[in-house]
Design a protein around this motif. Structure first.
Motif: not given
Length: 161
Positions: A2-3, A71, A74-75, A78, A95, A98-100, A102-103
């Motif tokens: 992610i970062s 968010v 950023r999603v 991605a 995606v 990976e983002w679960q 942070p979401i």
């Protein structure tokens, strides 16, 4: 990933103050109710001026929703960065997997969800936030190189994901 870059001291301090303001605000909302709690009340509880409060949050609503809008962007970014030949559904699954975290971290937990459900203005904002996320991700899916998706299909896949 992610970062991989760690934010600087100034940004970490800003995030800490935002988190403290949000925590104080949620306590006041629980105690007094959302409508009865003013920005001045939140700022005073944090030892800040009203003007300083607005350096951290554009509105009282934003205290509840935090970085949800960031968010979404950023999603979507991605999604655009995924390999061109990847199928749309596989792209979304990768995606969102990976983002679960942070979401879900963008939400404020059970107390915030209860507050949102009990407050019409916040419930409306939640629906706008969801629509914005879905719209940004669907647009990103259509913008991927080699994507031949119509808007309806992109919207449908995004909503299903």
């Amino acid at each position: 990933m992610i970062s991989g870059k760690r934010p600087g001291l100034r940004e970490r301090t800003r995030r800490a103050v935002r988190a403290e303001l949000a925590e104080l605000a949620m306590g006041l909302f629980a105690e007094r109710g959302y409508a009865a709690t003013t920005v001045e009340d939140i700022a005073a509880a944090a030892g800040l001026s009203k003007r300083s409060f607005f350096r951290y949050f554009p509105s009282k609503e934003d205290v509840v929703f935090g970085d949800a809008g960031d968010v979404a962007g950023r999603v979507a970014a991605a999604v655009r960065e995924r390999p061109a030949g990847e199928a749309p559904w596989a792209c979304l699954r990768a995606v969102l997997r990976e983002w679960q975290g942070p979401i879900h971290d963008a939400r404020r937990g059970v107390a915030a969800l209860r507050l949102i459900e009990a407050t019409p203005v916040l419930r409306a904002r939640l629906h706008r936030e969801r629509e914005e996320l879905l719209g940004q991700v669907a647009a990103a899916l259509r913008e991927r190189p080699g994507a031949a998706l119509d808007a309806f299909t992109a919207d449908l896949l995004t909503a299903a994901a």
